[in-house]
Write an enzyme that holds these catalytic residues in place. Structure first.
Site, PDB file in Angstrom:
ATOM      1  N   ASP A  71      50.568  56.617  61.899  1.00 20.95           N
ATOM      2  CA  ASP A  71      50.052  57.813  61.363  1.00 20.95           C
ATOM      3  C   ASP A  71      51.066  58.425  60.358  1.00 20.95           C
ATOM      4  O   ASP A  71      50.471  58.863  59.414  1.00 20.95           O
ATOM      5  CB  ASP A  71      50.081  58.921  62.594  1.00 20.95           C
ATOM      6  N   ASP A 103      62.818  54.561  60.077  1.00 19.77           N
ATOM      7  CA  ASP A 103      63.393  55.291  59.170  1.00 19.77           C
ATOM      8  C   ASP A 103      63.657  54.488  57.713  1.00 19.77           C
ATOM      9  O   ASP A 103      63.499  55.266  56.759  1.00 19.77           O
ATOM     10  CB  ASP A 103      64.664  56.143  59.587  1.00 19.77           C
ATOM     11  N   LYS A 156      61.496  51.275  66.095  1.00 14.44           N
ATOM     12  CA  LYS A 156      62.605  51.714  66.052  1.00 14.44           C
ATOM     13  C   LYS A 156      63.461  50.918  67.402  1.00 14.44           C
ATOM     14  O   LYS A 156      63.929  51.723  68.301  1.00 14.44           O
ATOM     15  CB  LYS A 156      62.498  53.258  66.585  1.00 14.44           C
TER      16      LYS A 156
END
Ligand code: NAD
Length: 366
Positions: free
Chosen positions: A251, A227, A195
């Site tokens: 995860d 995203d 990110k």
């Protein structure tokens, strides 16, 4: 070659599925001339029942002396099992956390493969799933948000909670090297997920991964924001080979990727340290609801054993033999109950087999 393998059958279906994996490994040993030396240790509820703790120091020492560890699964029914009346540090899962820490397992590998034969289990639209997919999610396991400092405090009469996300360049470099090494054994593409438009830790991640890539000229590196990656996994999963990412993103993305395969009993995993050592286990749990019934699907554990041959022992041909056997048996129409089509009419073209029979078939096909 002699392979010293420590096995952790564990709880629930664990002993059943590990037995089948041993059977298949023995078949590999017989075919390719390797000696499989298995030593069992107790962990989880099985260890609590005998020793009062989920993992003893002796069991850890035995695991450390092996070349690799093959695990079934640990834990019981979390509402009815007496193990869950114990303090959290004495429950079955504490054994798993302890062994990961003791063995310094910082790299988690989870393949997500859509087999042609199981394409109908994929929840994606056919126009997407028909391209198939075969990706490997490489997740950093011991750093980042889950291990940073945290606190909850009251400031000006309001509760405030803080978690910190820290990565050092050494932590990033060692997982990146693992990711590129794995890509070299596959289709030679790494998608590094971060990110970096927001987080400093991600900007450092991107910088170090780009540096490591310079040592792997054959591997194509691309960077992708997390995203976007979450969207691409359901829009065009075929584009991915190795997805390399930090702890929390990994995860979440690895669970998303496993769901799009639609078959929990098929998903293998591995956790590696900075040597060839690794702990290999199915992604699913101990399924106490079906334990002892000879209906569990052993394929996730057997594919984990194939990963062990490939990544801890560099036995690629032997790993291929197991993976090809799985494809073959699926093509021949054999199914455990979890991968049988839901639709009654479709079921008649398949043969329902139990855990042991699936293990026998795979050992024969190897
Ligand atoms: P689970 O994965 O054990 O089971 C979820 C569902 O999938 C159940 O209906 C089960 O019957 C089915 N299933 C799972 N594996 C299967 C297989 N190989 N073949 C056929 N069906 C299969 O998840 P859960 O029920 O949430 O957890 C049960 C126990 O497992 C808990 O104690 C949990 O803490 C533990 N667990 C352990 C690990 C591990 O050892 N790494 C991982 C996850 C869960």
């Amino acid at each position: 070659m002699k392979l010293n393998i420590v096995c952790i059958p564990g709880d629930g279906i664990g002993p059943e599925i590990v037995n089948e994996a041993k059977k298949v490994l023995d078949a590999v040993g017989a075919k390719f001339g390797h000696e499989m030396d298995f030593t069992d240790i107790l962990m989880g509820g099985a260890s609590i029942d005998v020793h009062g703790v989920p993992l003893t120091d002796e069991a850890i020492a035995t695991a450390k002396s092996a070349d690799a560890v093959l695990m079934g699964s640990i834990g019981g029914n979390t509402t009815t099992s007496p193990w869950y009346k114990l303090a959290p540090n004495l429950r079955p899962e504490a054994g798993l956390l302890k062994i990961r820490k003791e063995l310094n397992l910082f790299a988690n590998l989870r393949p997500a493969v859509l087999y042609d034969e199981l394409a109908s289990a994929c929840p994606l639209k056919e126009e997407i799933s028909k391209a198939g997919f075969d990706m490997m999610i490489m997740r950093e396991l011991t750093g980042g948000l889950y291990f940073g400092e945290r606190k909850t405090e009251e400031i000006d009469g309001k509760m405030v909670a803080v978690d910190t996300l820290t990565y050092s360049e050494d932590e990033i470099r060692r997982i990146a090297i693992k990711g590129f090494d794995i890509a070299m054994k596959r289709r030679k593409k790494v998608t590094s997920v971060d990110k970096a438009n927001v987080l400093d830790s991600s900007r450092l991640w991107r910088k170090i991964v780009t540096e490591v890539a310079k040592d792997y000229s054959e591997v194509t590196l691309e960077h992708m924001l997390v995203d976007n990656c979450a969207m691409q996994l359901v829009k065009d999963p075929a584009q991915f080979d190795v997805i390399l990412t930090e702890n929390m993103f990994g995860d979440i993305l690895s669970d998303e990727a496993s769901m799009v395969t639609g078959s929990i009993g098929m998903l293998a995993s591995a956790s590696l340290n900075d040597t060839k050592f690794g702990l290999y286990e199915p992604s699913h749990g101990s399924a106490p609801d079906i334990a002892g019934k000879d209906i569990a699907n052993p394929i996730a554990t057997i594919l984990s054993a194939a990963m062990m041959l490939r990544y801890s022992f560099d036995l690629d041909k032997e790993a291929d033999a197991i993976e090809n056997a799985v494809s073959m048996v699926l093509k021949e129409g054999y199914r455990t109950i979890d991968i049988m089509p839901q639709d009654e009419a479709q079921r008649s073209s398949f043969t329902l087999v139990g855990c042991k029979q699936m293990g026998d078939l795979l050992a024969q096909r190897v």
